[in-house]
Motif scaffolding. Structure first.
Motif, PDB file in Angstrom:
ATOM      1  N   ILE A  50       0.855  -1.185   0.000  1.00  0.00           N
ATOM      2  CA  ILE A  50       0.000   0.000   0.000  1.00  0.00           C
ATOM      3  C   ILE A  50       0.891   1.235   0.000  1.00  0.00           C
ATOM      4  O   ILE A  50       1.562   1.540   0.992  1.00  0.00           O
ATOM      5  CB  ILE A  50      -0.937   0.006   1.219  1.00  0.00           C
ATOM      6  N   GLY A  51       0.912   1.924  -1.119  1.00  0.00           N
ATOM      7  CA  GLY A  51       1.773   3.089  -1.276  1.00  0.00           C
ATOM      8  C   GLY A  51       2.772   2.864  -2.387  1.00  0.00           C
ATOM      9  O   GLY A  51       3.592   1.946  -2.303  1.00  0.00           O
ATOM     10  N   GLY A  52       2.705   3.698  -3.427  1.00  0.00           N
ATOM     11  CA  GLY A  52       3.592   3.540  -4.574  1.00  0.00           C
ATOM     12  C   GLY A  52       4.720   4.540  -4.609  1.00  0.00           C
ATOM     13  O   GLY A  52       5.166   4.945  -5.689  1.00  0.00           O
ATOM     14  N   GLY A  53       5.198   4.943  -3.427  1.00  0.00           N
ATOM     15  CA  GLY A  53       6.347   5.831  -3.338  1.00  0.00           C
ATOM     16  C   GLY A  53       7.640   5.041  -3.325  1.00  0.00           C
ATOM     17  O   GLY A  53       7.656   3.829  -3.592  1.00  0.00           O
ATOM     18  N   PRO A  54       8.761   5.672  -2.973  1.00  0.00           N
ATOM     19  CA  PRO A  54      10.056   4.974  -3.005  1.00  0.00           C
ATOM     20  C   PRO A  54      10.129   3.786  -2.054  1.00  0.00           C
ATOM     21  O   PRO A  54      10.741   2.771  -2.376  1.00  0.00           O
ATOM     22  CB  PRO A  54      11.057   6.065  -2.616  1.00  0.00           C
ATOM     23  N   GLY A  55       9.494   3.892  -0.869  1.00  0.00           N
ATOM     24  CA  GLY A  55       9.540   2.790   0.077  1.00  0.00           C
ATOM     25  C   GLY A  55       8.724   1.600  -0.393  1.00  0.00           C
ATOM     26  O   GLY A  55       9.183   0.451  -0.375  1.00  0.00           O
ATOM     27  N   HIS A  80       7.812 -13.728  -5.265  1.00  0.00           N
ATOM     28  CA  HIS A  80       6.464 -13.515  -4.753  1.00  0.00           C
ATOM     29  C   HIS A  80       5.646 -12.688  -5.747  1.00  0.00           C
ATOM     30  O   HIS A  80       6.192 -11.862  -6.481  1.00  0.00           O
ATOM     31  CB  HIS A  80       6.513 -12.785  -3.406  1.00  0.00           C
ATOM     32  N   ARG A  81       4.333 -12.893  -5.733  1.00  0.00           N
ATOM     33  CA  ARG A  81       3.432 -12.044  -6.538  1.00  0.00           C
ATOM     34  C   ARG A  81       3.159 -10.778  -5.733  1.00  0.00           C
ATOM     35  O   ARG A  81       2.718 -10.843  -4.598  1.00  0.00           O
ATOM     36  CB  ARG A  81       2.131 -12.780  -6.830  1.00  0.00           C
ATOM     37  N   VAL A  82       3.418  -9.627  -6.334  1.00  0.00           N
ATOM     38  CA  VAL A  82       3.291  -8.360  -5.625  1.00  0.00           C
ATOM     39  C   VAL A  82       2.275  -7.469  -6.338  1.00  0.00           C
ATOM     40  O   VAL A  82       2.318  -7.315  -7.565  1.00  0.00           O
ATOM     41  CB  VAL A  82       4.646  -7.623  -5.549  1.00  0.00           C
ATOM     42  N   VAL A  83       1.368  -6.898  -5.553  1.00  0.00           N
ATOM     43  CA  VAL A  83       0.361  -5.974  -6.071  1.00  0.00           C
ATOM     44  C   VAL A  83       0.492  -4.661  -5.304  1.00  0.00           C
ATOM     45  O   VAL A  83       0.445  -4.645  -4.076  1.00  0.00           O
ATOM     46  CB  VAL A  83      -1.061  -6.539  -5.922  1.00  0.00           C
ATOM     47  N   VAL A  84       0.672  -3.559  -6.038  1.00  0.00           N
ATOM     48  CA  VAL A  84       0.840  -2.238  -5.437  1.00  0.00           C
ATOM     49  C   VAL A  84      -0.449  -1.438  -5.581  1.00  0.00           C
ATOM     50  O   VAL A  84      -1.020  -1.357  -6.676  1.00  0.00           O
ATOM     51  CB  VAL A  84       2.008  -1.470  -6.094  1.00  0.00           C
ATOM     52  N   TYR A  85      -0.900  -0.831  -4.471  1.00  0.00           N
ATOM     53  CA  TYR A  85      -2.066   0.051  -4.472  1.00  0.00           C
ATOM     54  C   TYR A  85      -1.598   1.476  -4.164  1.00  0.00           C
ATOM     55  O   TYR A  85      -0.879   1.700  -3.190  1.00  0.00           O
ATOM     56  CB  TYR A  85      -3.078  -0.383  -3.405  1.00  0.00           C
ATOM     57  N   ASP A  86      -2.026   2.423  -4.997  1.00  0.00           N
ATOM     58  CA  ASP A  86      -1.657   3.814  -4.757  1.00  0.00           C
ATOM     59  C   ASP A  86      -2.850   4.710  -5.048  1.00  0.00           C
ATOM     60  O   ASP A  86      -3.588   4.480  -6.017  1.00  0.00           O
ATOM     61  CB  ASP A  86      -0.473   4.223  -5.637  1.00  0.00           C
ATOM     62  N   GLN A  87      -3.024   5.735  -4.219  1.00  0.00           N
ATOM     63  CA  GLN A  87      -4.195   6.592  -4.355  1.00  0.00           C
ATOM     64  C   GLN A  87      -4.046   7.643  -5.449  1.00  0.00           C
ATOM     65  O   GLN A  87      -5.031   8.267  -5.850  1.00  0.00           O
ATOM     66  CB  GLN A  87      -4.495   7.290  -3.036  1.00  0.00           C
TER      67      GLN A  87
END
Length: 610
Positions: free
Chosen positions: A230-235, A248-255
Motif C-alpha cells: 500500500i503506497g507507490g512511493g520509493p519505500g 512472490h506475486r506483488v500488487v501495489v495500491y496507490d491513491q
C-alpha cells in the motif's frame, strides 16, 4: 622605535593553524568504526591540554579521568573502574568552572553510558565490540547499505551498466538518488582527511545518465505467495521490487494517478525530471509487479479486504498532508500549503504567481522547493521566513545556497505571528515576531524565544506554509496501533498484534528522506520473505576492479554547477548540470578504496549479498 606594529602571522603560527585544520578534517572524517573508548580518550586529552588548570576538577580530575580511560584500553581495568569513570566524569561535569572542563567530562559521561558494552568488552576481552559489523564509513552511513566504493571503481573503469547493477542490489532507485539524495555517505568520507569528501552523489548520477542496460535481474521461481504493498512511493516500490525478485506475486495500491509518491508530487522537475523518475519506476515494474492506481484505502477498497486477500501486507504510505501553522489569517485567500502546491503543479494545475510578492514560512527542504518554485512561477520577490538562524535550517546547505543565488531572501529569527488580509480577504502582509536564539533543546539545536522588539510587517500577496508534513493513517486506525498519528511497528517492520501486516518509511517514522524510505522497503522485503517461510538471497555477481595504486596528490572536489538562473525563469527544466567524463575520472580517482585497504583496525571487504 614605534610603540605599535601590524601583527603578521609568523611561520610557527601558520604551521599551527595548518595543523588545526588537519585535526578538524580528521575529526570530521572519523568513521563510525572507531573505538568509542579510544575516541573519548583522544578528545579528553585535547580538552585537558586546552584548560587553564585553575580549578581542581580540570587540573586534577581530567588527568585522573585520562588515566582511568587508559587503563580500559590497556585491559588493566576492572568493572569497578567503569563505575569510577562514570562517577568521576559526573563530578567534574557538576563542578568544573569553565565550559571546556564541563564539555570534556560530559562527553566521557555520555560515552561510558552509551557504549558501556564496549567498555566492558575491553575489560573482559581486551578488544572493542563497536563497529565489527560495520562496513567502510560511506557504506555504513548509507541507510540502504549500497556498495559505494564498488560502484565508484566501476565508474572509473567505464563500466556504467555494472555500476548501476551493483547499486540496484540494495537500491532500486539509483537515478532518483543520483539527483536528489541528501548523500549522508559523504559525511564521514575518509578522503576528508586528505582534502575533501568524494562527490559520491555526483558520481552516481553520472553512472545512471550513461548506463544503457535496462534488463532486470531474473526473478526466483514463483513461491505461490501474494503480497500487497500500500503506497507507490520509493519505500513501497523498493519493497515491491525486492519481493518480486524473490518470486512472490506483488500488487501495489496507490491513491494517486501515477506512481512515485512524493518523488513525483513533492519534488519539482528542476531537481528531478519526470523522465528520470519514470526510468527507475519502469525498471522496477518490469519484474512483473501488478499496479492499481487511483485506489484509496477506505474509499475504493477496505483494508480488511486486502488483509484477507493476501499472505502479507506492507504499508508504506507517504507524508502527503500539510501541517497547519495555527495563526490568525491562515484561511485568507492567497495562503497555500506547500505540499498541496507542489502536488498541484505535479498534476498539471500550475498557479500564476507573475508579479506577486511571496512569503514562504519554514526552513526545511520543502520550504526551499516552494521558494524556488515560486521564483519559476514568475514571482516578483520571494522571502523565506524562518524562526531560527539560517545555520539551523534543516534544508540541505546546497538547497539554501541555490535558493539565495536565485534571488530568494531568507528572513531569519522571525516567527510568524499573523497574516494580514485586505477588505476582500486577500493576503496583504505577513506579520512576524522577532526572535532571539537561546539555549539548546533536546533536538540538538538552539531554541529561539521572543525578542523585546516590535512585530515586523512584510507586505506580500501570497503566503506558502511549509512547516512540516503528516501522514493520514485513519484508514488503518481500527485494525492496528497508532502512535501520534503514525503506525506503530517494530524495527523489523512488523506491526504488533496483526497476523501478517508490516509497515515502514514515513508511515512509521514520519517524513524522512528518499534513501531512508528505500532502506525501509529493503528491510520490510527481507522480513516479509522470512515471515512467509523463505530465505531468498539478493546478490550481485558484478566483479569489482582492483584498486589503482596511484599517488594522487591533494586535489579539489568536483562540484556540480547550476545553469544561469535567467535560463530557469518561467520553466522547470533541470538546473544542476552533471559531471563531464573528465571530471568524473578525476573524482573517482580520489576514492581511497577503503573497501580494499581497510581503515583503522579493520580490513575492509564488502557485503555481496543480503
Amino acid at each position: 622605535m614605534s610603540r605599535l606594529s601590524i601583527e603578521t602571522p609568523g611561520r610557527a603560527e601558520t604551521v599551527v593553524e595548518g595543523l588545526y585544520r588537519d585535526v578538524e578534517r580528521r575529526i570530521s572524517a572519523s568513521p563510525p568504526g572507531l573505538c568509542p573508548v579510544d575516541m573519548a580518550l583522544s578528545f579528553l586529552r585535547l580538552s585537558h591540554a586546552q584548560t587553564c588548570g585553575k580549578c581542581v576538577p580540570c587540573r586534577i580530575g581530567l588527568g585522573q579521568l585520562t588515566e582511568l580511560l587508559e587503563s580500559v584500553l590497556d585491559s588493566t581495568a576492572t568493572p569497578e573502574t567503569i563505575d569510577l569513570i562514570e562517577k568521576t566524569a559526573r563530578v567534574i561535569q557538576d563542578t568544573a568552572d569553565c565550559a571546556i572542563g564541563y564539555e570534556a567530562a560530559r562527553m566521557v559521561l555520555q560515552g561510558v553510558q552509551g557504549f558501556r558494552d564496549d567498555y566492558m568488552s575491553h575489560v573482559e576481552h581486551g578488544r572493542c565490540l563497536f563497529g565489527w559489523d560495520h562496513p567502510v564509513p560511506c557504506v555504513a552511513l548509507c541507510p540502504a547499505g549500497v556498495d559505494i566504493p564498488g560502484y565508484i571503481a566501476l565508474v572509473r573503469a567505464g563500466r556504467y551498466n555494472d555500476a548501476v547493477r551493483l547499486i540496484r542490489k540494495d537500491n532500486p532507485f539509483p537515478t532518483v538518488c543520483g539527483y536528489v539524495c541528501e548523500h549522508p555517505c559523504e559525511a564521514r568520507c575518509r578522503r576528508s582527511m586528505v582534502d575533501d569528501a568524494v562527490n559520491i552523489c555526483g558520481i552516481k548520477r553520472f553512472a545512471c545518465d550513461h548506463a544503457t542496460d535496462m534488463t532486470p535481474p531474473p526473478c526466483a521461481p514463483s513461491t505461490g505467495k501474494s503480497i500487497a504493498v500500500i503506497g507507490g512511493g520509493p519505500g513501497g516500490l523498493s519493497a515491491a521490487y525486492f519481493l518480486s525478485l524473490m518470486g512472490h506475486r506483488v500488487v501495489v495500491y496507490d491513491q494517486r494517478p501515477q506512481l512515485g509518491g512524493m518523488l513525483r508530487y513533492g519534488i519539482p522537475d528542476y531537481r528531478l525530471p519526470q523522465e528520470k523518475l519514470d526510468r527507475d519506476i519502469e525498471f522496477i515494474l518490469s519484474t512483473g509487479i501488478e499496479v492499481h492506481t487511483d485506489t484509496a484505502i477506505g474509499r475504493d477498497i477496505e483494508f480488511s479486504e486486502i488483509e484477507n486477500q493476501y499472505d502479507a501486507v506492507y504499508i508504506s504510505i507517504g507524508a502527503h498532508n500539510d501541517k497547519k501553522i495555527g495563526i490568525d489569517g491562515e484561511n485568507s485567500v492567497g495562503v497555500h500549503a506547500a505540499v498541496q502546491l507542489l502536488r498541484d503543479i505535479g498534476e498539471g494545475r500550475v498557479p500564476d504567481f507573475r508579479g506577486k510578492r511571496v512569503c514562504v514560512i519554514g526552513g526545511g527542504n520543502v520550504s526551499m522547493d516552494a521558494t524556488r518554485t515560486a521564483l519559476r512561477l514568475g514571482a516578483a520577490s520571494v522571502t523565506c521566513v524562518y524562526r531560527r538562524r539560517i545555520s539551523d535550517m534543516t534544508a540541505l546547505n546546497e538547497e539554501i545556497e541555490d535558493a539565495q543565488a536565485e534571488g530568494c531572501q531568507i528572513l531569519q529569527l522571525q516567527a510568524p505571528d499573523h497574516i494580514e488580509a485586505d477588505e476582500n480577504g486577500h493576503v496583504a502582509a505577513l506579520w512576524t515576531r522577532p526572535q532571539v536564539i537561546g539555549p539548546y533543546g533536546s533536538d540538538g539545536r538552539p531554541r529561539p524565544y521572543d525578542a523585546d522588539a516590535p512585530l515586523l510587517r512584510t507586505p506580500c500577496d501570497i503566503v506558502i506554509v511549509a512547516i512540516g508534513q503528516a501522514i493520514d493513517a485513519r484508514p488503518f486506525a481500527q485494525v492496528m496501533p497508532l502512535e501520534r498519528g503514525k503506525i506503530k511497528a517494530s524495527s523489523d517492520a512488523f506491526v504488533p498484534n496483526t497476523p501478517h501486516v508490516f509497515a515502514g518509511g514515513d508511515a512509521v517514522t514520519g517524513p524522512a528522506t528518499v534513501i531512508r524510505a528505500v532502506a525501509a522497503g529493503k528491510v520490510a522485503a527481507a522480513n516479509i520473505d522470512a515471515h512467509l517461510g523463505f530465505h531468498h538471497v539478493i546478490q550481485s555477481d558484478v566483479e569489482i576492479p582492483a584498486p589503482h595504486l596511484t599517488n594522487l596528490p591533494v586535489c579539489g572536489r568536483i562540484e556540480l554547477h547550476n545553469r544561469p538562473f535567467e535560463e530557469c525563469v518561467g520553466n522547470f527544466e533541470l538546473v544542476k548540470c552533471g559531471m563531464t567524463e573528465q571530471e568524473v575520472q578525476q573524482e573517482t580517482s580520489r576514492c581511497l578504496r577503503c573497501d580494499h585497504f581497510g581503515y583503522g583496525i579493520f580490513k575492509g571487504g564488502r557485503t555481496n549479498k543480503w
